[in-house]
Design an enzyme around this catalytic site. Structure first.
Site, PDB file in Angstrom:
ATOM      1  N   TYR A 177     -21.931  25.454 -92.243  1.00  6.68           N
ATOM      2  CA  TYR A 177     -20.900  25.103 -91.238  1.00  6.68           C
ATOM      3  C   TYR A 177     -20.234  23.881 -91.441  1.00  6.68           C
ATOM      4  CZ  TYR A 177     -19.225  24.235 -86.361  1.00  6.68           C
ATOM      5  OH  TYR A 177     -18.630  24.039 -85.576  1.00  6.68           O
TER       6      TYR A 177
ATOM      7  N   GLU B 273     -18.999  27.233 -77.726  1.00  7.39           N
ATOM      8  CA  GLU B 273     -19.280  25.858 -77.240  1.00  7.39           C
ATOM      9  C   GLU B 273     -19.663  26.018 -75.725  1.00  7.39           C
ATOM     10  OE1 GLU B 273     -19.687  23.160 -78.802  1.00  7.39           O
ATOM     11  OE2 GLU B 273     -18.177  23.466 -80.812  1.00  7.39           O
TER      12      GLU B 273
ATOM     13  N   TRP C  70     -26.463  22.796 -80.660  1.00  9.63           N
ATOM     14  CA  TRP C  70     -25.286  23.633 -81.483  1.00  9.63           C
ATOM     15  C   TRP C  70     -25.943  24.612 -82.433  1.00  9.63           C
ATOM     16  CZ3 TRP C  70     -21.326  26.295 -81.018  1.00  9.63           C
ATOM     17  CH2 TRP C  70     -20.569  26.621 -82.460  1.00  9.63           C
TER      18      TRP C  70
END
Length: 192
Positions: A18, A40, A48
């Protein structure tokens, strides 16, 4: 061995991928922007990485982030999603995603695209911050404050300034790669 941002957990291949392939790369495609905004928002109060691991499940659960399909979700869809162990089963966040899809479409109608609306908060070009240490990272900015305030005024949910700043980092409105990170220069080279 290349140098990466210090927050990347090198023991997690998907996290490294990522960082190396997506984080901080400018995105202008509305479907991708809706995906990032949704993820988000789902992250609020969580790590995250928790959301990143569930990303494919979110794609499946939320019609591959087709904003028109998500905007049309009804009570039966909410009930289905609350039973889906592959996503964060928080009713407020699920309802916020549906609401945000509806607001997203309103913004598209007003601005021609969500991208045009979003990128105005950085004058349509990525901001590049000098990051030399962990202390240089910030959680909000003047731009994320303005963006979040405007989203709230338009009726978006779960998108405060900290969440919006993380969105801005993720989709390349802000280049917060560490100055020594190999991706900083690569992402800079992508700018027009």
């Amino acid at each position: 061995m290349c140098t990466r941002c210090g927050w990347v957990d090198l023991t997690k291949e998907d996290y490294v991928a990522y960082h190396d392939n997506e984080w901080g790369v400018p995105i202008y495609d509305d479907q991708q922007l809706f995906e990032f905004l949704t993820l988000e928002s789902a992250q609020a109060g969580l790590s995250w990485y928790t959301i990143l691991k569930k990303r494919d499940n979110y794609r499946r659960a939320f019609a591959n982030f087709d904003v028109h399909k998500v905007a049309a979700f009804n009570d039966q869809d909410v009930a289905r999603l609350l039973q889906d162990a592959g996503i964060v089963r928080n009713k407020l966040k699920i309802n916020a995603t549906i609401n945000n899809a509806q607001r997203f479409i309103e913004v598209q109608k007003e601005f021609g695209s969500f991208s045009a609306y979003q990128w105005q908060f950085v004058d349509h070009k990525p901001r590049v911050n000098s990051i030399r240490s962990r202390e240089d990272y910030v959680a909000t900015s003047e731009q994320s404050d303005a963006f979040a305030k405007d989203l709230k005024k338009r009726g978006f949910k779960f998108l405060g300034s900290t969440t919006v700043y993380a969105h801005m980092q993720a989709c390349g409105m802000v280049n917060d790669h560490h100055d020594d990170c190999f991706r900083k220069a690569q992402v800079l080279a992508m700018y027009d």
